[in-house]
Design a protein around this motif. Structure first.
Motif, PDB file in Angstrom:
ATOM      1  N   ARG A   1       0.644  -1.098  -0.107  1.00 34.37           N
ATOM      2  CA  ARG A   1      -0.134   0.000   0.272  1.00 34.37           C
ATOM      3  C   ARG A   1       0.950   1.334  -0.113  1.00 34.37           C
ATOM      4  O   ARG A   1       0.353   2.339  -0.563  1.00 34.37           O
ATOM      5  CB  ARG A   1      -0.721   0.089   1.124  1.00 34.37           C
ATOM      6  N   SER A   2       2.134   1.234   0.529  1.00 38.69           N
ATOM      7  CA  SER A   2       2.809   2.427   0.625  1.00 38.69           C
ATOM      8  C   SER A   2       3.695   2.705  -0.702  1.00 38.69           C
ATOM      9  O   SER A   2       4.384   3.793  -0.510  1.00 38.69           O
ATOM     10  CB  SER A   2       3.795   2.274   1.915  1.00 38.69           C
ATOM     11  N   TRP A   3       3.620   1.746  -1.344  1.00 32.16           N
ATOM     12  CA  TRP A   3       4.621   1.758  -2.730  1.00 32.16           C
ATOM     13  C   TRP A   3       3.949   3.150  -3.377  1.00 32.16           C
ATOM     14  O   TRP A   3       2.958   3.125  -3.697  1.00 32.16           O
ATOM     15  CB  TRP A   3       4.673   0.790  -3.570  1.00 32.16           C
ATOM     16  N   THR A   4       5.127   3.729  -3.825  1.00 38.09           N
ATOM     17  CA  THR A   4       4.733   4.788  -5.280  1.00 38.09           C
ATOM     18  C   THR A   4       4.828   4.130  -6.362  1.00 38.09           C
ATOM     19  O   THR A   4       5.347   2.728  -6.413  1.00 38.09           O
ATOM     20  CB  THR A   4       5.608   5.946  -5.054  1.00 38.09           C
ATOM     21  N   ALA A   5       4.476   4.778  -7.509  1.00 35.73           N
ATOM     22  CA  ALA A   5       4.646   3.991  -8.760  1.00 35.73           C
ATOM     23  C   ALA A   5       6.047   3.765  -9.008  1.00 35.73           C
ATOM     24  O   ALA A   5       6.372   2.469  -9.715  1.00 35.73           O
ATOM     25  CB  ALA A   5       4.038   5.082  -9.949  1.00 35.73           C
ATOM     26  N   ARG A   6       6.863   4.524  -9.002  1.00 35.30           N
ATOM     27  CA  ARG A   6       8.401   4.240  -8.945  1.00 35.30           C
ATOM     28  C   ARG A   6       8.870   2.990  -8.164  1.00 35.30           C
ATOM     29  O   ARG A   6       9.702   2.257  -8.572  1.00 35.30           O
ATOM     30  CB  ARG A   6       9.196   5.573  -8.780  1.00 35.30           C
ATOM     31  N   GLU A   7       8.308   2.886  -7.214  1.00 32.92           N
ATOM     32  CA  GLU A   7       8.828   1.707  -6.365  1.00 32.92           C
ATOM     33  C   GLU A   7       8.305   0.359  -6.879  1.00 32.92           C
ATOM     34  O   GLU A   7       8.883  -0.642  -6.740  1.00 32.92           O
ATOM     35  CB  GLU A   7       8.432   1.863  -4.805  1.00 32.92           C
ATOM     36  N   ALA A   8       7.084   0.789  -7.237  1.00 31.25           N
ATOM     37  CA  ALA A   8       6.433  -0.679  -7.949  1.00 31.25           C
ATOM     38  C   ALA A   8       7.163  -1.117  -9.349  1.00 31.25           C
ATOM     39  O   ALA A   8       7.220  -2.312  -9.634  1.00 31.25           O
ATOM     40  CB  ALA A   8       4.827  -0.266  -8.245  1.00 31.25           C
ATOM     41  N   LEU A   9       7.524   0.066 -10.099  1.00 34.11           N
ATOM     42  CA  LEU A   9       8.389  -0.324 -11.111  1.00 34.11           C
ATOM     43  C   LEU A   9       9.941  -0.805 -10.690  1.00 34.11           C
ATOM     44  O   LEU A   9      10.058  -1.852 -11.405  1.00 34.11           O
ATOM     45  CB  LEU A   9       8.621   1.065 -12.041  1.00 34.11           C
ATOM     46  N   ARG A  10      10.341  -0.467  -9.780  1.00 42.06           N
ATOM     47  CA  ARG A  10      11.582  -1.046  -9.144  1.00 42.06           C
ATOM     48  C   ARG A  10      11.571  -2.439  -8.858  1.00 42.06           C
ATOM     49  O   ARG A  10      12.517  -3.211  -9.046  1.00 42.06           O
ATOM     50  CB  ARG A  10      12.244  -0.547  -8.003  1.00 42.06           C
ATOM     51  N   HIS A  11      10.276  -3.151  -8.525  1.00 44.37           N
ATOM     52  CA  HIS A  11      10.176  -4.400  -8.033  1.00 44.37           C
ATOM     53  C   HIS A  11       9.691  -5.346  -9.197  1.00 44.37           C
ATOM     54  O   HIS A  11       9.626  -6.500  -9.188  1.00 44.37           O
ATOM     55  CB  HIS A  11       9.100  -4.539  -6.828  1.00 44.37           C
ATOM     56  N   LEU A  12       9.371  -4.703 -10.277  1.00 44.86           N
ATOM     57  CA  LEU A  12       9.206  -5.388 -11.534  1.00 44.86           C
ATOM     58  C   LEU A  12      10.742  -5.912 -12.011  1.00 44.86           C
ATOM     59  O   LEU A  12      11.717  -5.042 -12.261  1.00 44.86           O
ATOM     60  CB  LEU A  12       8.377  -4.665 -12.578  1.00 44.86           C
ATOM     61  N   PRO A  13      10.664  -7.089 -12.908  1.00 48.16           N
ATOM     62  CA  PRO A  13      11.613  -7.629 -13.473  1.00 48.16           C
ATOM     63  C   PRO A  13      12.281  -6.762 -14.599  1.00 48.16           C
ATOM     64  O   PRO A  13      11.367  -6.256 -15.510  1.00 48.16           O
ATOM     65  CB  PRO A  13      11.282  -9.116 -14.065  1.00 48.16           C
ATOM     66  N   ALA A  14      13.492  -6.610 -14.539  1.00 48.39           N
ATOM     67  CA  ALA A  14      13.935  -5.624 -15.649  1.00 48.39           C
ATOM     68  C   ALA A  14      13.619  -5.977 -17.056  1.00 48.39           C
ATOM     69  O   ALA A  14      13.624  -5.359 -18.118  1.00 48.39           O
ATOM     70  CB  ALA A  14      15.520  -5.429 -15.585  1.00 48.39           C
ATOM     71  N   GLU A  15      13.633  -7.323 -17.145  1.00 49.47           N
ATOM     72  CA  GLU A  15      13.428  -8.058 -18.702  1.00 49.47           C
ATOM     73  C   GLU A  15      11.792  -8.099 -19.014  1.00 49.47           C
ATOM     74  O   GLU A  15      11.445  -8.662 -19.861  1.00 49.47           O
ATOM     75  CB  GLU A  15      14.003  -9.522 -18.709  1.00 49.47           C
ATOM     76  N   GLN A  16      10.929  -7.476 -18.208  1.00 54.87           N
ATOM     77  CA  GLN A  16       9.511  -7.488 -18.473  1.00 54.87           C
ATOM     78  C   GLN A  16       9.341  -6.784 -19.695  1.00 54.87           C
ATOM     79  O   GLN A  16      10.055  -5.546 -20.041  1.00 54.87           O
ATOM     80  CB  GLN A  16       8.908  -6.535 -17.364  1.00 54.87           C
TER      81      GLN A  16
END
Length: 148
Positions: free
Chosen positions: A88-103
């Protein structure tokens, strides 16, 4: 004595009514106690509500709001497609950081998130052409989520 009485009166008023007083200097000031998640939206945290469908986003007249909702919907689709547990506390940028780079749609998603931040927090306008460009770039991600 008089100043002590005034200070005590101020302290009493603050203690009695201070907990329910909120001040908002933002554009969209509202009753944050009633609108659950209002603080999360203004602070940049991602909304945990169900994302809007692409059709409902395209029907929005306000392209700024539509771009912000498109970014939230696309991030929700990418997060769920990759099995990331959204906090819940994640910003959009934090969510991006948790996605795999090869997405596969990472560059389009990153561009959309940054554009939505400029619109949401910077107060910038978005042209119809820019909005349609983001829709065209992110549509494969949203359609792959619908098929899954």
């Amino acid at each position: 004595m008089v100043s002590a009485a005034v200070l005590l009166a101020i302290a009493y008023v603050f203690a009695r009514f201070g907990g329910s007083i909120s001040v908002s200097l933002g554009r969209d000031a509202g009753n944050t106690a009633r609108a659950r998640g209002g603080a999360a939206r203004s602070s940049g945290a991602l909304s945990t509500a169900a994302p809007s469908s692409l059709a409902s986003i395209l029907r929005l007249q306000d392209r700024r709001e539509a771009l912000v909702q498109l970014a939230q919907s696309a991030l929700a689709a990418a997060v769920s497609a990759n099995g990331v547990l959204l906090q819940r506390s994640w910003t959009a940028r934090e969510a991006l950081r948790h996605l795999p780079a090869e997405q596969s749609h990472m560059s389009a998603l990153r561009s959309l998130v940054h554009a939505s931040e400029r619109v949401h927090f910077g107060g910038r306008d978005v042209s119809e052409e820019e909005f349609q460009s983001h829709v065209d770039n992110i549509r494969p991600l949203l359609q792959s989520e619908v098929r899954a």
